[in-house]
Design a protein around this motif. Structure first.
Motif, mmCIF file in Angstrom:
data_model
loop_
_atom_site.group_PDB
_atom_site.id
_atom_site.type_symbol
_atom_site.label_atom_id
_atom_site.label_comp_id
_atom_site.label_asym_id
_atom_site.label_seq_id
_atom_site.Cartn_x
_atom_site.Cartn_y
_atom_site.Cartn_z
ATOM 1 N N ASP A 28 -0.213 5.145 0.693
ATOM 2 C CA ASP A 28 -0.506 6.102 1.775
ATOM 3 C C ASP A 28 -0.496 5.402 3.132
ATOM 4 O O ASP A 28 -1.262 4.469 3.359
ATOM 5 C CB ASP A 28 -1.892 6.743 1.564
ATOM 6 N N ASP B 250 0.861 -1.173 0.000
ATOM 7 C CA ASP B 250 0.000 0.000 0.000
ATOM 8 C C ASP B 250 0.911 1.240 0.000
ATOM 9 O O ASP B 250 2.066 1.156 0.422
ATOM 10 C CB ASP B 250 -0.874 -0.059 1.263
ATOM 11 N N ASP C 159 -1.753 -0.258 5.894
ATOM 12 C CA ASP C 159 -2.039 0.357 7.191
ATOM 13 C C ASP C 159 -3.510 0.263 7.581
ATOM 14 O O ASP C 159 -3.882 0.719 8.653
ATOM 15 C CB ASP C 159 -1.626 1.840 7.168
HETATM 16 MG MG LIG Z 1 -3.011 3.158 3.205
#
Ligand SMILES: [Mg+2]
Length: 265
Positions: A18, A16, A215
């Protein structure tokens, strides 16, 4: 520095962006070394993001600008997933777009006719929804009218928030929710956790064991499970340690302070 025992078990790593590789314009701690370590150990990488503010080639440029090497084939954005989803629709279908410039291009490349800024906008048959920084009331109003008149909603994910430069920013999901509330219709989402983005990445990477690193518990962990692969959670974005530790179905195979800590031992 060497590859951690956990990472040794995988051939491919889906990352991922961000909150995992970077937060806004800043790489997460030692992300550059983490990617170097993965590549040095022969792991193949794909970057899988629900953020459609940039086109894939712009993500390549941003990664290089931050000192993180990447190639175009390694980038899978939700914009690509939207384009894939639209590609089998009737060519020239009038489509209203809420999204960044990059999303307009994906919609056009899929053969749809963008009706934003024309008096045909409320007659759109498809409304594409992707979070962007210039989102405004006119977009919400026109899209609401189009959906109430029968248009189908296609969403670039349902992420509620994402890590911005000054705290959490509202994600695509917040705009999708506004439209769904106004219209009492349900959007079809093609972003993570829908497995389409993961499958696109896995197709490109070929056979082998793959690990998703992200995240978010819903998009990254849940999406990886839907695609049949393991996931690890890093704590540089949305999920807190307590939330990650409480996740059971599915549970992450690892929880780490950041990408570098996950990758190295
Ligand atoms: Mg993310």
């Amino acid at each position: 520095m060497s590859l951690s025992p956990l990472l040794s078990r995988y051939d491919h790593v889906l990352l991922d962006l961000d909150g995992c590789v970077w937060v806004d314009q800043t790489p997460t701690p030692r992300a550059r070394e983490a990617l170097g370590e993965l590549r040095g150990a022969g792991r193949t990488i794909a970057f899988v993001t629900n953020n459609s503010r940039l086109a894939p080639e712009e993500y390549v440029r941003k990664l290089w600008a931050l000192g993180l090497q990447a190639s175009l084939e390694e980038i899978v954005t939700v914009g690509s997933a939207v384009q894939y989803e639209l590609a089998d629709r009737r060519r020239g279908t009038p489509t209203y777009v809420i999204g960044a410039e990059a999303v307009y291009r994906h919609v056009t490349d899929a053969g749809m006719r963008v009706v934003n800024g024309t008096n045909r906008a409320p007659e759109a048959e498809i409304v594409v929804i992707a979070g962007h920084d210039a989102f405004d009331f006119t977009e919400l109003r026109v899209a609401t009218q189009a959906v109430l008149a029968g248009a189908e909603m296609i969403a670039a994910g349902r992420d509620r928030i994402f890590p911005g430069p000054d705290g959490m920013w509202p994600g695509t999901g917040a705009i999708v929710a506004a439209l769904e509330y106004a219209t009492q219709q349900r959007a079809h989402s093609v972003g993570k956790p829908d497995p389409l983005s993961f499958r696109t990445a896995l197709d490109r990477l070929g056979p082998g064991r793959a690990l998703m690193v992200g995240d978010r518990l819903d998009s990254d962990l849940g999406g990886a499970a839907a695609a049949g692969i393991d996931a690890a959670i890093v704590l540089t974005g949305v999920a807190t340690r307590r939330q990650a530790e409480a996740a059971t179905e599915p549970a992450p195979v690892a929880i780490a302070e950041n990408l570098y800590a996950l990758v190295t031992a």
